[in-house]
Enzyme design. Sequence first.
Site, short mmCIF file in Angstrom:
data_model
loop_
_atom_site.label_atom_id
_atom_site.label_comp_id
_atom_site.label_asym_id
_atom_site.label_seq_id
_atom_site.Cartn_x
_atom_site.Cartn_y
_atom_site.Cartn_z
N HIS A 24 -1.87 -2.12 14.32
CA HIS A 24 -0.51 -1.61 14.47
C HIS A 24 0.42 -2.26 13.45
CE1 HIS A 24 -1.12 0.39 18.50
NE2 HIS A 24 -2.22 -0.36 18.38
N ASP A 118 6.93 0.45 17.61
CA ASP A 118 5.65 0.98 18.04
C ASP A 118 5.86 1.65 19.40
OD1 ASP A 118 2.50 0.33 17.36
OD2 ASP A 118 2.86 0.72 19.50
C1 UDX Z 1 -7.39 -0.44 17.14
C2 UDX Z 1 -7.60 1.08 17.31
O1 UDX Z 1 -8.86 1.51 17.48
C3 UDX Z 1 -6.82 1.85 16.31
O2 UDX Z 1 -7.20 3.20 16.22
C4 UDX Z 1 -5.43 1.70 16.76
O3 UDX Z 1 -4.56 2.41 15.93
C5 UDX Z 1 -5.11 0.22 16.71
O4 UDX Z 1 -6.02 -0.55 17.49
P1 UDX Z 1 -8.38 -1.93 15.05
O5 UDX Z 1 -9.58 -2.41 15.76
O6 UDX Z 1 -7.50 -2.96 14.49
O7 UDX Z 1 -7.46 -0.93 15.84
O8 UDX Z 1 -8.92 -0.94 13.90
P2 UDX Z 1 -8.21 -0.14 12.75
O9 UDX Z 1 -7.18 0.79 13.25
O10 UDX Z 1 -9.29 0.44 11.97
O11 UDX Z 1 -7.45 -1.26 11.92
C6 UDX Z 1 -8.10 -2.35 11.35
C7 UDX Z 1 -7.34 -2.77 10.12
O12 UDX Z 1 -7.85 -4.03 9.70
C8 UDX Z 1 -7.52 -1.80 8.96
O13 UDX Z 1 -6.29 -1.57 8.32
C9 UDX Z 1 -8.48 -2.52 8.04
O14 UDX Z 1 -8.26 -2.28 6.66
C10 UDX Z 1 -8.21 -3.97 8.35
N1 UDX Z 1 -9.41 -4.77 8.10
C11 UDX Z 1 -10.52 -4.61 8.88
C12 UDX Z 1 -9.41 -5.67 7.07
O15 UDX Z 1 -8.41 -5.79 6.35
N2 UDX Z 1 -10.53 -6.40 6.86
C13 UDX Z 1 -11.65 -6.30 7.60
O16 UDX Z 1 -12.61 -7.00 7.34
C14 UDX Z 1 -11.66 -5.37 8.65
#
Ligand code: UDX
Length: 457
Positions: A24, A118
């Site tokens: 978020h 949010d």
């Molecule tokens: C969860 C939900 O599943 C998501 O859909 C919702 O909007 C927010 O909560 P999350 O597990 O954080 O989110 O996944 P995601 O929405 O994919 O966000 C992860 C973020 O971390 C991405 O922007 C990704 O680029 C970043 N990330 C992930 C990194 O920078 N490095 C990593 O090694 C892994």
Amino acid sequence: MATAGMSSCGRRRVLVFPLPFQGHINPMLQLADVLHARGLAVTLLHTRFNALDPALHPEFAFVSVPDGVPAEVAATGNPIEIILAMNAAMEASTAVGEVLASVLADEGQPRAACLFIDAHLRAVQEAAAGLGLPTLVLRTTSAACLGCFLAYRMLYQKGYLPPRESEFDMPVNELPPLRVRDLYYSRNNNQEKVNKVLTRATETVKNCSGLVINTLETLETTELQRIRDELDLPVVLAAGPLHKLSSKSTRSSLLDEDYSCIEWLDMQPLRSVLYVSFGSLASMDSNDLVEVAWGLANSCQPFLWVLRPGLVQGFEGTDLPDGFEVAVNGRGKVVQWAPQQEVLAHNAVGGFWTHSGWNSTLESISEGVPMICRPHFADQMMNARYVEKAWGVGFELEGELERGKIESAIRRLINEKEGADMRDRAKDLKKKVADCLESCGSSQIAVDKLVSYILSL
Ligand code: UDX
């Protein structure tokens, strides 16, 4: 109170308050960056829980807001519990209203036009309403997900919810291509609490003065139309993918990104590497970890695997099975956290095994990378369903994690014709993303409209 700022009198200012979770925070900071680049001053409100680092964003003013989350709740890391505790604490105290009032009264800053929040910060919206400050909502998940929230009452009335295992594969006729199993529910949480969180998020959206969704018109045309038909809001804008609209320097990672993986990728053959990451919240047990490790090792495909601290339940470390390193023989790299956007943009990456978080899904689509989806909770199941059925750019790995299944899924994505077709369709989506980012593209137009709207408030 403000720890950094700009003395740009005459300009307008937006206040921005992300929910303090990685998935978020990222899009909200990207939106803040986009608005700042269009000449608006930005004040970032943030909580003690997962506090942001003002030093990373000297262009924004930072203001800390007491979140009131008890330490034992924060320690669970459970977003449902934390969202409920944070809102309850904020509603029980006058602190948020007082902070907002003092931010608004700060004469050293341009006049605040609105507060971006949010959808899970209903308590903040109520405090802002008490001060006559309009709130706009940034939805950090897909339009399909918001449509599902809005349809929750109908889903209960028609008996799709609560979900019954015997009906998991039943299609939800009103929300194609979703099935009952794809609806937003949680195995690990009390469903009443989940319902409360979703109901409150819907209230926040219905009570806001404008809605921005981190998606693009051509990706979710029907879903966006459904939302526009249903909500009586002055603006509903698809202004994504925000990570592509904001400048490359918008860094909002809560963990240190290990850049050594980029050098490693530089040495790998074109489109050969499977990137594996399950996001910032998902977890697995130690049996799953062993199966993933052997699935990757036995696939004989190069891989880059993010093993985030806390990914494996009950372990701080991430001990890999004996013999794994020898079997991999330099073909794989394991990091704790990666610069994901750079990784996905690297031409050595041929596929992404993801938990199907919305940011990860958008980031993968933006670079034309096809996906193996292993959704864990919340909106991830429906994201995976759209990836497979609506866009055809990946497939879900269902059932128990087992090394043989993993190995064949990797081959299917990276080496087989079916995977090549998915990659072609992912490239088409990448082109759609590039189009919406053009100066006359739909997302740029959405930002133009947003800025005009903010200036009119
Ligand atoms: C969860 C939900 O599943 C998501 O859909 C919702 O909007 C927010 O909560 P999350 O597990 O954080 O989110 O996944 P995601 O929405 O994919 O966000 C992860 C973020 O971390 C991405 O922007 C990704 O680029 C970043 N990330 C992930 C990194 O920078 N490095 C990593 O090694 C892994």
